[in-house]
Design a protein around this motif. Structure first.
Motif, mmCIF file in Angstrom:
data_model
loop_
_atom_site.group_PDB
_atom_site.id
_atom_site.type_symbol
_atom_site.label_atom_id
_atom_site.label_comp_id
_atom_site.label_asym_id
_atom_site.label_seq_id
_atom_site.Cartn_x
_atom_site.Cartn_y
_atom_site.Cartn_z
ATOM 1 N N ASP A 270 -7.805 6.117 10.487
ATOM 2 C CA ASP A 270 -6.886 6.115 9.348
ATOM 3 C C ASP A 270 -6.755 4.735 8.724
ATOM 4 O OD1 ASP A 270 -6.447 8.791 9.565
ATOM 5 O OD2 ASP A 270 -4.462 8.637 10.493
ATOM 6 N N ARG A 274 -7.878 3.593 4.884
ATOM 7 C CA ARG A 274 -6.921 3.005 3.943
ATOM 8 C C ARG A 274 -7.399 1.642 3.454
ATOM 9 N NH1 ARG A 274 -2.800 5.663 7.089
ATOM 10 N NH2 ARG A 274 -2.795 3.959 8.588
ATOM 11 N N ARG A 277 -10.324 2.163 1.030
ATOM 12 C CA ARG A 277 -9.880 2.782 -0.226
ATOM 13 C C ARG A 277 -9.282 1.711 -1.141
ATOM 14 N NH1 ARG A 277 -10.074 8.109 -1.008
ATOM 15 N NH2 ARG A 277 -10.154 9.537 0.772
ATOM 16 N N ARG A 278 -8.472 0.828 -0.558
ATOM 17 C CA ARG A 278 -7.889 -0.257 -1.351
ATOM 18 C C ARG A 278 -8.974 -1.179 -1.901
ATOM 19 N NH1 ARG A 278 -4.084 -0.419 2.988
ATOM 20 N NH2 ARG A 278 -5.185 -2.200 3.876
#
Length: 285
Positions: A270, A274, A277-278
């Motif tokens: 996870d 994240r 993705r950023r």
């Protein structure tokens, strides 16, 4: 927010707290953003709610935004924790306690573990320690106790893939997972990434000769993914996005999205998802 820990307000207090509390203890945490002890207690309660896997539910009430609830429950200082079960206030404490004392508090009223539940938690701990064979044995045992639990079955598939036992994993994934469809699809996508692994050393050498060869960089990303080197796979794909977002109709972005899909549903990835993705969003904007 998760199925075990969630925010509530006066508008949904009945449906999210009072009704569930008829069958499962609900821990109500009164907190506020400015409260320093709350910043310690709240994440600890959230962690324990996930660990206890539904043996109690955690409802978090912003006391500033819900003064009526605070008044109704006699909250005079925060953090303040109340436990509701079967229509009654069964326990409570104020202030931030050490984790050990909170566990003792929770164990006084938490529901007993579901059959096979402890084995699944033990398996997850063994995976973190890198003891994959032992983890798989625990999951096989848990699955015998709860053969209908698809989450346990998919945990086993995940561990098999980490062990390189992809043929067995593929056989298990050929079944229907109606209860865990998203996670099953993610594992199928990850299994597909492991097919046709290329020689990473050869690709790295080619890239060192010509760092602008985006096709080779994407091949290297796929090769890393096939070896479960997912951070390196994402870094290689992201580099293509940074250098030339339009290359091969956005192939770098598509490679990252494929990796996100393949790793979705596994808690251990996870934070990695994240993070990238950023980074992808920043590179595209």
């Amino acid at each position: 927010m998760t199925e075990f820990a969630f925010d509530v307000s006066i508008q949904d207090f009945e449906t999210k707290v009072l009704q569930p509390a008829e069958s499962v203890p609900v821990v109500v945490d009164f907190w506020a953003p400015w409260c320093e002890p709350c910043k310690v207690l709240k994440p600890l309660l959230e962690k324990l709610a996930e660990e206890y896997k539904g043996r109690f539910l955690l409802a978090m009430v912003n006391a500033d935004e819900n003064p009526e609830l605070s008044q109704h429950f006699g909250v005079r200082s925060i953090p303040s924790v109340k436990v509701l079960f079967q229509g009654q206030l069964v326990d409570q404490f104020d202030g931030a306690l050490p984790e050990g004392q909170i566990r003792e508090f929770l164990d006084r009223f938490a529901l007993p573990p579901a059959p096979g539940g402890d084995l699944r938690a033990e398996a997850a701990a063994l995976v973190i320690e890198g003891k994959l064979e032992e983890a798989l044995a625990k999951l096989v045992e848990a699955s015998k106790i709860k053969p209908e639990d698809q989450a346990i079955q998919l945990d086993a598939v995940d561990v098999m893939m980490q062990l390189g036992r992809n043929d067995e994993a593929g056989q298990l994934l050929s079944g229907d997972y109606t209860q865990e469809a998203d996670r099953a699809n993610a594992l199928r996508a990850r299994l597909a990434l492991s097919a046709g692994a290329a020689d990473t050393a050869e690709l790295e050498a080619k890239l060192a000769t010509n760092p602008a060869d985006h096709g080779v960089r994407l091949d290297l990303s796929r090769a890393y993914a096939a070896q479960a080197r997912f951070r390196e796979a994402m870094e290689a794909a992201l580099e293509v996005v940074v250098r030339d977002r339009a290359f091969d109709e956005g192939a770098g972005r598509k490679a990252l999205l494929t990796l996100f899909e393949a790793l979705a549903g596994s808690d251990q990835y996870d934070d990695l998802i994240r993070e990238f993705r950023r980074k992808m969003s920043a590179a595209l904007n």
